[in-house]
Write a protein that holds these residues in place. Structure first.
Motif, short mmCIF file in Angstrom:
data_model
loop_
_atom_site.label_atom_id
_atom_site.label_comp_id
_atom_site.label_asym_id
_atom_site.label_seq_id
_atom_site.Cartn_x
_atom_site.Cartn_y
_atom_site.Cartn_z
N SER A 327 -79.38 -48.55 -5.86
CA SER A 327 -78.32 -47.65 -5.61
C SER A 327 -77.34 -48.40 -4.65
CB SER A 327 -78.51 -46.38 -5.02
OG SER A 327 -79.37 -46.48 -3.70
N LYS A 328 -78.23 -49.44 -3.95
CA LYS A 328 -77.84 -50.50 -2.89
C LYS A 328 -77.12 -51.64 -3.44
CE LYS A 328 -79.25 -47.61 0.29
NZ LYS A 328 -78.47 -46.57 0.80
N LYS A 330 -74.49 -54.40 -5.70
CA LYS A 330 -73.18 -54.31 -5.65
C LYS A 330 -72.91 -54.52 -7.06
CE LYS A 330 -72.38 -55.68 -0.79
NZ LYS A 330 -71.97 -56.71 0.06
N SER A 335 -75.68 -48.84 -9.80
CA SER A 335 -75.21 -48.31 -8.50
C SER A 335 -74.10 -47.40 -8.92
CB SER A 335 -74.75 -49.45 -7.70
OG SER A 335 -73.92 -50.32 -8.28
N ALA A 336 -73.16 -47.73 -9.89
CA ALA A 336 -72.06 -46.89 -10.30
C ALA A 336 -72.70 -45.53 -10.72
CB ALA A 336 -71.43 -47.73 -11.33
N TYR A 338 -75.43 -44.03 -10.02
CA TYR A 338 -75.90 -43.19 -8.58
C TYR A 338 -74.75 -42.63 -7.89
CZ TYR A 338 -77.61 -42.49 -4.02
OH TYR A 338 -78.01 -41.90 -2.79
N ARG A 339 -73.67 -43.62 -7.76
CA ARG A 339 -72.78 -42.81 -6.89
C ARG A 339 -71.89 -41.71 -7.53
NH1 ARG A 339 -71.73 -48.44 -5.89
NH2 ARG A 339 -70.08 -48.55 -7.48
N ARG A 340 -71.70 -42.20 -8.97
CA ARG A 340 -71.24 -41.00 -9.89
C ARG A 340 -71.95 -39.74 -9.85
NH1 ARG A 340 -67.77 -41.32 -14.77
NH2 ARG A 340 -68.46 -39.70 -16.28
N ALA A 342 -74.26 -38.78 -7.53
CA ALA A 342 -74.63 -38.44 -6.08
C ALA A 342 -73.29 -37.25 -5.58
CB ALA A 342 -74.71 -39.45 -5.11
N ALA A 343 -72.20 -37.88 -6.24
CA ALA A 343 -71.05 -37.00 -5.62
C ALA A 343 -70.93 -35.56 -6.19
CB ALA A 343 -69.54 -37.81 -6.12
N LYS A 347 -77.74 -36.69 -3.69
CA LYS A 347 -78.52 -38.24 -3.67
C LYS A 347 -79.66 -37.90 -4.15
CE LYS A 347 -75.92 -39.88 0.63
NZ LYS A 347 -76.04 -40.45 1.92
#
Length: 412
Positions: A327-328, A330, A335-336, A338-340, A342-343, A347
């Motif tokens: 998730s950290k 770049k 990572s994409a 995870y962010r998708r 988590a929102a 998390k």
């Protein structure tokens, strides 16, 4: 319908003894049963194996009782097919539970092919698993000892952890050793700082002034000795793991192409699932076995939120660590993802989902002998590009602006 097994046995496992029921008979007749009890001493287990082999037993089934099934499995392995069953799957009818009844029940289930065996990897993988798990435990204990060291420094009002970022660093360890010896002033100890820590000399002088007594020094000295012993043991285990990973070097290197998966993570994954993916019909079966896929909870046609089953706790832990690391990263697909998630889901749920994805990737990498293929951070945007453009345009229009959408030429 499963074929009837003509010669099989059921084993009820305990700490001090085992009760064995050997069932012999053709498919169209009632089986003849022989029941014997053996102690769990090695010599008696060898006698049990010889007796079963002499009777032509081809299959043996037993319940996974703690760690007590392992020596029995190791002795019987190679002489017959040994099935290890989950206790939930071979539970006897309530009110009829005795050791003899239990082994008869297991034998009857085995005879009719009604026992689903647990996944038991081959011996080299089992040994590798023991080593990686023990290293993990020692690493945890070492961290606990470091926390204990810091606690007693705080007890003596030595505020070293408030200044240095790592109390286990070279500079901090040198200062602690001189605190124990009581042979330097706080100003002299502050001069032991190395690298960027030298800019904090004045803060270190204040932090190293405290009320350190003799009992503090005894505890700190023992804590440093314990940490050093853990370091030595972990180094030896890591060396042995490196030797045993040589046959799996290719799989390990391919797994390390996944974002968030490094050398130790790859070692742990291989130690838990092995390299023979034929044991799992699909990646969904592997995910279910690991306990990292959503559970089923449906009643009266309504689906409710289903918690994942316990599964393999060691594998779930390493996948969670890999997920947080991924998730950290770049500009990566993981990572994409995870962010998708988590929102919308938070998390922790997002980390579990990313760990699930990493396990699916590992399954196909090992099975197909390929490397990780990066989909890119814009993968989800490209899935439905026109919908995304329309949605963003409508948001801009809602703010009172008018935009003219024109697709740019593809950049090589």
């Amino acid at each position: 319908m499963e074929a009837i097994i003509e010669r099989c046995c059921g084993i009820d496992v305990h700490k001090k003894n085992i009760v064995v029921c050997l069932a012999v008979g053709k498919p169209d007749e009632k089986p003849r049963t022989m029941i014997k009890t053996f102690s769990t001493m090695t010599c008696d287990l060898l006698v049990c194996r010889d007796w079963l082999v002499s009777e032509g037993c081809t299959h043996a089934a037993m319940e996974s009782t703690g760690v007590y099934w392992k020596p029995i499995y190791n002795i019987l392995e190679g002489s017959m097919e040994v099935i290890l069953a989950h206790a939930r799957d071979v539970k006897n009818v309530p009110g009829r539970k005795t050791d003899v009844k239990d082994c008869e029940w297991i034998a009857d289930l085995m005879r009719h092919g009604l026992i689903k065996g647990s996944f038991i990897p081959p011996k080299p993988i089992r040994e590798l698993r023991d080593l990686t798990r023990y290293r993990e435990k020692l690493t945890q204990q070492r961290s606990s000892e470091l926390n204990r060291l810091q606690k007693f420094l705080e007890d003596a009002n030595i505020k070293l952890a408030s200044v240095v970022s790592d109390i286990n660093g070279v500079s901090a360890q040198d200062m602690i050793k001189h605190l124990i010896k009581d042979d330097m002033s706080s100003q002299e100890m502050a001069q032991l700082a190395k690298g960027t820590l030298r800019s904090k000399t004045e803060e270190l002088e204040k932090a190293l002034e405290g009320c350190l007594t003799d009992h503090h020094r005894i505890i700190l000295r023992l804590a440093l000795q314990m940490i050093a012993s853990y370091d030595e043991a972990i180094a030896k285990l890591s060396g042995e793991i490196d030797n045993r990973m040589k046959p799996f070097k290719e799989e390990s290197e391919k797994l390390q192409t996944i974002p968030g998966v490094k050398k130790k993570t790859a070692e742990k994954v291989i130690a838990e699932i092995g390299v023979d993916m034929s044991r799992f019909p699909s990646d969904a079966h592997l995910s279910s076995w690991a306990g990292i896929s959503p559970g089923n909870n449906e009643s009266a046609g309504k689906r409710r939120s289903g918690r994942a089953k316990p599964g393999n706790a060691w594998l779930k832990k390493v996948l969670a660590e890999a997920a947080w690391a991924a998730s950290k990263t770049k500009a990566t697909y993981l990572s994409a993802r995870y962010r998708r998630l988590a929102a919308r889901r938070g998390k922790k749920r997002a980390a579990v989902a990313v760990g699930h994805t990493i396990l699916i990737m590992a399954y196909h990498i090992i099975k197909e002998q390929c490397t990780y293929k990066e989909l890119g951070a814009d993968y989800f945007d490209r899935l439905n590009e026109q919908f995304l453009v329309k949605r963003l345009t409508s948001r801009i229009n809602a703010l009172g602006y008018e935009v003219d959408i024109k697709k740019l030429p593809m950049v090589a």
